[in-house]
Each structure stands twice: as C-alpha cells, then as structure tokens.
Design a protein around this motif. Sequence first.
Motif, PDB file in Angstrom:
ATOM      1  N   MET A 144       8.401  47.223  87.531  1.00 44.94           N
ATOM      2  CA  MET A 144       9.218  48.114  86.703  1.00 44.94           C
ATOM      3  C   MET A 144      10.568  48.386  87.367  1.00 44.94           C
ATOM      4  SD  MET A 144       6.531  50.745  84.940  1.00 44.94           S
ATOM      5  CE  MET A 144       5.563  51.170  86.375  1.00 44.94           C
ATOM      6  N   ILE A 145      10.571  48.488  88.685  1.00 44.08           N
ATOM      7  CA  ILE A 145      11.820  48.701  89.425  1.00 44.08           C
ATOM      8  C   ILE A 145      12.716  47.468  89.303  1.00 44.08           C
ATOM      9  CG2 ILE A 145      12.803  49.014  91.735  1.00 44.08           C
ATOM     10  CD1 ILE A 145      10.345  50.841  92.311  1.00 44.08           C
ATOM     11  N   ILE A 146      12.118  46.278  89.353  1.00 39.76           N
ATOM     12  CA  ILE A 146      12.899  45.054  89.140  1.00 39.76           C
ATOM     13  C   ILE A 146      13.539  45.088  87.757  1.00 39.76           C
ATOM     14  CG2 ILE A 146      12.758  42.545  88.852  1.00 39.76           C
ATOM     15  CD1 ILE A 146      10.566  42.613  91.062  1.00 39.76           C
ATOM     16  N   GLY A 147      12.802  45.610  86.778  1.00 43.70           N
ATOM     17  CA  GLY A 147      13.357  45.768  85.432  1.00 43.70           C
ATOM     18  C   GLY A 147      14.560  46.694  85.413  1.00 43.70           C
ATOM     19  N   LEU A 150      17.474  44.741  86.876  1.00 42.07           N
ATOM     20  CA  LEU A 150      18.006  43.801  85.891  1.00 42.07           C
ATOM     21  C   LEU A 150      18.787  44.532  84.793  1.00 42.07           C
ATOM     22  CD1 LEU A 150      15.088  41.225  85.449  1.00 42.07           C
ATOM     23  CD2 LEU A 150      17.248  40.931  86.690  1.00 42.07           C
ATOM     24  N   ALA A 151      18.309  45.700  84.406  1.00 44.07           N
ATOM     25  CA  ALA A 151      19.011  46.484  83.380  1.00 44.07           C
ATOM     26  C   ALA A 151      20.399  46.897  83.866  1.00 44.07           C
ATOM     27  CB  ALA A 151      18.186  47.712  82.997  1.00 44.07           C
ATOM     28  N   VAL A 152      20.468  47.359  85.104  1.00 50.52           N
ATOM     29  CA  VAL A 152      21.768  47.751  85.676  1.00 50.52           C
ATOM     30  C   VAL A 152      22.693  46.539  85.770  1.00 50.52           C
ATOM     31  CG1 VAL A 152      22.896  48.616  87.774  1.00 50.52           C
ATOM     32  CG2 VAL A 152      20.853  49.759  86.895  1.00 50.52           C
ATOM     33  N   ILE A 153      22.147  45.415  86.221  1.00 46.01           N
ATOM     34  CA  ILE A 153      22.954  44.195  86.328  1.00 46.01           C
ATOM     35  C   ILE A 153      23.473  43.779  84.958  1.00 46.01           C
ATOM     36  CG2 ILE A 153      22.837  41.711  86.815  1.00 46.01           C
ATOM     37  CD1 ILE A 153      20.939  42.424  89.157  1.00 46.01           C
ATOM     38  N   SER A 154      22.629  43.877  83.939  1.00 44.63           N
ATOM     39  CA  SER A 154      23.074  43.468  82.598  1.00 44.63           C
ATOM     40  C   SER A 154      24.199  44.363  82.087  1.00 44.63           C
ATOM     41  CB  SER A 154      21.900  43.449  81.621  1.00 44.63           C
ATOM     42  OG  SER A 154      21.697  44.659  80.981  1.00 44.63           O
ATOM     43  N   SER A 168      27.983  42.777  81.599  1.00 45.14           N
ATOM     44  CA  SER A 168      28.481  42.724  80.223  1.00 45.14           C
ATOM     45  C   SER A 168      29.642  43.678  79.984  1.00 45.14           C
ATOM     46  CB  SER A 168      27.350  43.021  79.250  1.00 45.14           C
ATOM     47  OG  SER A 168      26.849  44.310  79.480  1.00 45.14           O
ATOM     48  N   SER A 169      30.039  44.385  81.011  1.00 40.34           N
ATOM     49  CA  SER A 169      31.183  45.299  80.877  1.00 40.34           C
ATOM     50  C   SER A 169      32.486  44.621  81.293  1.00 40.34           C
ATOM     51  CB  SER A 169      30.955  46.549  81.734  1.00 40.34           C
ATOM     52  OG  SER A 169      29.810  47.235  81.290  1.00 40.34           O
ATOM     53  N   ASN A 170      32.478  43.299  81.369  1.00 37.73           N
ATOM     54  CA  ASN A 170      33.701  42.592  81.776  1.00 37.73           C
ATOM     55  C   ASN A 170      34.669  42.438  80.609  1.00 37.73           C
ATOM     56  OD1 ASN A 170      33.122  40.216  80.267  1.00 37.73           O
ATOM     57  ND2 ASN A 170      31.791  39.494  81.892  1.00 37.73           N
ATOM     58  N   SER A 171      35.862  41.980  80.898  1.00 35.18           N
ATOM     59  CA  SER A 171      36.920  41.910  79.895  1.00 35.18           C
ATOM     60  C   SER A 171      36.592  40.930  78.774  1.00 35.18           C
ATOM     61  CB  SER A 171      38.252  41.542  80.550  1.00 35.18           C
ATOM     62  OG  SER A 171      38.151  40.280  81.183  1.00 35.18           O
ATOM     63  N   SER A 172      35.868  39.853  79.059  1.00 37.27           N
ATOM     64  CA  SER A 172      35.510  38.885  78.009  1.00 37.27           C
ATOM     65  C   SER A 172      34.626  39.530  76.953  1.00 37.27           C
ATOM     66  CB  SER A 172      34.782  37.690  78.612  1.00 37.27           C
ATOM     67  OG  SER A 172      35.598  37.014  79.511  1.00 37.27           O
ATOM     68  N   HIS A 173      33.641  40.294  77.404  1.00 32.50           N
ATOM     69  CA  HIS A 173      32.755  40.948  76.451  1.00 32.50           C
ATOM     70  C   HIS A 173      33.477  42.045  75.670  1.00 32.50           C
ATOM     71  CE1 HIS A 173      29.297  39.317  78.922  1.00 32.50           C
ATOM     72  NE2 HIS A 173      29.028  38.922  77.706  1.00 32.50           N
ATOM     73  N   ILE A 174      34.336  42.765  76.346  1.00 31.91           N
ATOM     74  CA  ILE A 174      35.083  43.840  75.668  1.00 31.91           C
ATOM     75  C   ILE A 174      36.030  43.257  74.619  1.00 31.91           C
ATOM     76  CG2 ILE A 174      36.672  45.780  76.008  1.00 31.91           C
ATOM     77  CD1 ILE A 174      33.760  46.135  77.178  1.00 31.91           C
ATOM     78  N   SER A 175      36.710  42.166  74.956  1.00 32.65           N
ATOM     79  CA  SER A 175      37.619  41.555  73.973  1.00 32.65           C
ATOM     80  C   SER A 175      36.840  40.951  72.812  1.00 32.65           C
ATOM     81  CB  SER A 175      38.520  40.511  74.631  1.00 32.65           C
ATOM     82  OG  SER A 175      37.772  39.419  75.100  1.00 32.65           O
ATOM     83  N   ALA A 176      35.622  40.457  73.092  1.00 31.47           N
ATOM     84  CA  ALA A 176      34.779  39.949  72.001  1.00 31.47           C
ATOM     85  C   ALA A 176      34.410  41.079  71.049  1.00 31.47           C
ATOM     86  CB  ALA A 176      33.537  39.285  72.561  1.00 31.47           C
ATOM     87  N   PHE A 235      18.884  48.342  74.822  1.00 31.42           N
ATOM     88  CA  PHE A 235      17.542  48.241  75.394  1.00 31.42           C
ATOM     89  C   PHE A 235      17.529  48.496  76.900  1.00 31.42           C
ATOM     90  CE2 PHE A 235      17.013  45.372  71.567  1.00 31.42           C
ATOM     91  CZ  PHE A 235      16.414  46.344  70.789  1.00 31.42           C
ATOM     92  N   PRO A 236      18.498  47.968  77.668  1.00 30.62           N
ATOM     93  CA  PRO A 236      18.505  48.301  79.103  1.00 30.62           C
ATOM     94  C   PRO A 236      18.703  49.795  79.385  1.00 30.62           C
ATOM     95  CG  PRO A 236      19.758  46.305  78.730  1.00 30.62           C
ATOM     96  CD  PRO A 236      19.441  46.878  77.376  1.00 30.62           C
ATOM     97  N   ILE A 237      19.564  50.449  78.632  1.00 31.94           N
ATOM     98  CA  ILE A 237      19.791  51.881  78.842  1.00 31.94           C
ATOM     99  C   ILE A 237      18.528  52.676  78.508  1.00 31.94           C
ATOM    100  CG2 ILE A 237      21.044  53.905  77.953  1.00 31.94           C
ATOM    101  CD1 ILE A 237      23.553  52.045  77.855  1.00 31.94           C
ATOM    102  N   ILE A 238      17.867  52.311  77.415  1.00 29.94           N
ATOM    103  CA  ILE A 238      16.612  52.982  77.060  1.00 29.94           C
ATOM    104  C   ILE A 238      15.586  52.774  78.171  1.00 29.94           C
ATOM    105  CG2 ILE A 238      14.649  52.977  75.463  1.00 29.94           C
ATOM    106  CD1 ILE A 238      16.681  52.288  73.227  1.00 29.94           C
ATOM    107  N   TYR A 239      15.513  51.556  78.689  1.00 32.46           N
ATOM    108  CA  TYR A 239      14.585  51.240  79.784  1.00 32.46           C
ATOM    109  C   TYR A 239      14.849  52.144  80.979  1.00 32.46           C
ATOM    110  CZ  TYR A 239      11.950  48.321  83.091  1.00 32.46           C
ATOM    111  OH  TYR A 239      11.057  47.859  84.028  1.00 32.46           O
TER     112      TYR A 239
END
Length: 126
Positions: free
Chosen positions: A61-64, A67-71, A75-83, A107-111
């Motif tokens: 669960m901690i690994i989860g 992974l949630a924090v990493i995701s 995904s908070s990079n400029s490419s995703h934001i411009s998309a 889903f990661p935030i809920i996790y």
Amino acid sequence: MNNKVYPALLILSAASLSIGGYSLYAGKLVPVMLTYLTIFAVAIILVLSILMIFYENRNLMIIGVILAVISIITSSNSSHISALASFGTSTYLSVADVTMITGFFLFPIIYIILFTMNSLRKGDMN
C-alpha cells in the motif's frame, strides 16, 4: 476500511491511463516511445494491484502511495498542462485530457487521502 479499495483505485487508474494512452497513440499526438512508456507504467500498476489483492501488505500500500505521488508530480509538467489548455480541440486530445485527470490526479489523490485517513485512524503513521 476494506483494503480492496486500494487495488480498485489502482485498476481504475490503469484503465484511465490505458484509454488515454491509446487515444494519444490513435490520434498520433505523441511519439510511439511514450506509448510504450504508458504500457510499462500500466503494467507496473496492474502488477501492484494484483499483489495487493492477494497479499494484504502495508508495504504494498505504501508503494501505491509512492506511485500516486510520482504520477501527480510527473503529470504536472508543462506538456500535460498545455494539453489541458487545448481541451476540446480534438476528440483524441479531449479523451486523453479526461483520462489524464482521472488516471494521474483523481484516483491517485483519492488513494493518498484514503491511505492517510486509514493510517491516522489506526495510529499507523510512524
């Protein structure tokens, strides 16, 4: 709390990322290498969720959480934001944007929230 909610959230995230990755691939919006990276990420998430289903282990669960924090960070990079700013310009991009929000953020935030609340309730936050 039922510990089966954690693998369910991982599976939902993997499904969102799969749909979004396919949408980006089908719309020819990203290099093929990013599609392979998406497949790899989905595989890792699914393996973790399967392990969590069969082994109720706090370390999994901690690994989860990690992974949630990493995701969220990746995904908070400029490419995703411009998309996201281009939402609605094409069907492929709009599908990818919706699945990005669900798979990389919702889903990661809920996790993370459920894990933290459950850990605080049990007094496991060492």
